[in-house]
Scaffold this active site. Structure first.
Site, short mmCIF file in Angstrom:
data_model
loop_
_atom_site.label_atom_id
_atom_site.label_comp_id
_atom_site.label_asym_id
_atom_site.label_seq_id
_atom_site.Cartn_x
_atom_site.Cartn_y
_atom_site.Cartn_z
N ARG A 1 -5.19 3.23 1.68
CA ARG A 1 -5.35 3.26 0.22
C ARG A 1 -6.42 4.29 -0.19
O ARG A 1 -7.20 4.06 -1.10
CB ARG A 1 -5.72 1.87 -0.32
CG ARG A 1 -4.73 0.79 -0.01
CD ARG A 1 -3.38 1.04 -0.66
NE ARG A 1 -2.44 0.00 -0.26
CZ ARG A 1 -1.66 0.06 0.81
NH1 ARG A 1 -1.71 1.14 1.59
NH2 ARG A 1 -0.83 -0.91 1.12
N SER B 1 -1.05 -5.69 -7.13
CA SER B 1 -2.06 -6.15 -6.17
C SER B 1 -3.43 -5.65 -6.61
O SER B 1 -3.65 -4.44 -6.73
CB SER B 1 -1.74 -5.63 -4.77
OG SER B 1 -0.49 -6.12 -4.34
N GLU C 1 -8.60 -2.70 -5.78
CA GLU C 1 -7.71 -1.56 -5.57
C GLU C 1 -7.42 -0.86 -6.91
O GLU C 1 -7.23 0.35 -6.97
CB GLU C 1 -6.41 -2.05 -4.94
CG GLU C 1 -5.40 -1.00 -4.60
CD GLU C 1 -4.20 -1.57 -3.87
OE1 GLU C 1 -3.09 -1.09 -4.11
OE2 GLU C 1 -4.37 -2.51 -3.07
#
Length: 337
Positions: free
Chosen positions: A153, A223, A319
């Site tokens: 990520r 998410s 995130e």
């Protein structure tokens, strides 16, 4: 001032000083980048937690170019194209490889920044090169996949090139020697079925739809937290105390944990402050029931981080990008909460 609520899927009330829709890279030559700015695609991984005192640059570059070679396909895609629509269009043309990444929201241009990934596959596996506009030199430049410094990520676009580079096109390389990736979670049940890429895609879409609410029905940003990476030693210690904790190997020194599982174990499914809550069906997702505010969202984030730290001694990072009055902000949480 321009309303931003319709432009990000978490739909917090917020505004910006100026909104510019980019349809051609040459528009970037006219922008004063010495003042605060924020790049925005479909707004599925961005939440404005304050009125933004600057320009929001809405990336809307369009175009898909497909070139066939003997062993592979090379696909050049403009940054404003929908990621999921790209996956489906390629599958319809018999071009496989991206099916595990189906239904991930957002634009193609946002995908490399986050190095999107799901079900055992990451975008970095397919990137040939990235094209974009260098704000400092005011010129177009090309970066190889290696130069993008992809990680979990993560990418150079979050670090050295943050606020310096505007992705205009993404070039992908997809091999014709396709093999399904079925090693992760629910997809393992397909191993004996010799599934086609279309069938894998359908399974991924079904799984994601069962876990993630439709943002058009219930506002969310997908998410919310990264799956934390911990030392092998700490993972072993956690396994001794929590036998069923999901652990995935990263390398010989590190292991990856499932953030959703950690949050669920703290009993926070359904936890709510005002109109912001942890989604009942998936603890990794935060939702806005309609009238949520930034103050309540930040309170929920900090409480989750504090509870997970207290029970597992694991730091959770969000995130999702949180945009404050002048720039992106990061919530560390109170580990001693």
């Amino acid at each position: 001032m321009h309303a931003l609520r319709p432009l990000h899927t978490f739909a917090l009330p917020s505004r910006c000083h100026q909104l510019i829709t980019l349809t051609h890279w040459q528009q970037l030559l006219e922008i004063d980048f010495t003042k605060p700015f924020c790049l925005l695609g479909q707004g599925s991984n961005t939440i404005f937690v304050d009125d933004f005192e600057g320009s929001v640059l809405h990336v809307a570059f369009k175009g898909i170019e497909i070139n066939e070679h003997q062993s592979h396909w090379r696909i050049k895609v403009a940054a404003g194209e929908s990621w999921h629509d790209l996956v489906i269009k390629l599958l319809d043309k018999g071009i496989a490889g991206l099916e595990n990444l189906a239904l991930i929201p957002g634009t193609v241009g946002a995908a490399p920044v986050q190095n999107i990934g799901a079900y055992g596959v990451e975008l970095a596996q397919f990137v040939d090169h990235i094209e974009g506009f260098d704000i400092q030199t005011q010129q177009l430049m090309t970066l190889s996949a290696e130069q993008c410094q992809f990680g979990y990520r993560d990418s150079i676009f979050k670090h050295a090139l943050k606020a310096r580079f505007v992705i205009t096109q993404v070039c992908l390389r997809l091999t014709k020697q396709w093999q399904p990736e079925l090693s992760y979670g629910p997809l393992q049940s397909l191993k004996n079925d010799n599934p086609t890429a279309q069938q894998v895609c359908q399974a991924v879409v079904k799984i994601r739809q069962s876990k993630l609410p439709d943002p058009h029905v219930l506002a969310n940003a997908g998410s919310f937290f990264k799956n934390p990476i911990v030392s092998h030693k700490h993972a072993v210690k956690l396994k001794q105390s929590f036998a069923d904790i999901p652990v995935y190997a990263v390398d010989q020194q590190q292991q990856k944990l499932a953030a959703g599982w950690l949050i669920e174990q703290t009993g926070l499914k359904g936890y709510r402050v005002g109109d912001i809550s942890v989604y009942q069906k998936q603890a990794l997702v935060l939702v806005n029931h309609g009238n949520g505010c930034a103050e309540d969202l930040l309170a929920v984030i900090k409480h989750i981080q504090g509870q997970v730290w207290r029970q597992f001694a694991v730091c959770l990072e969000h995130e999702v990008r949180l945009i404050g009055r002048h720039n992106e902000i990061h919530i560390q949480g109170a580990v001693s909460e």
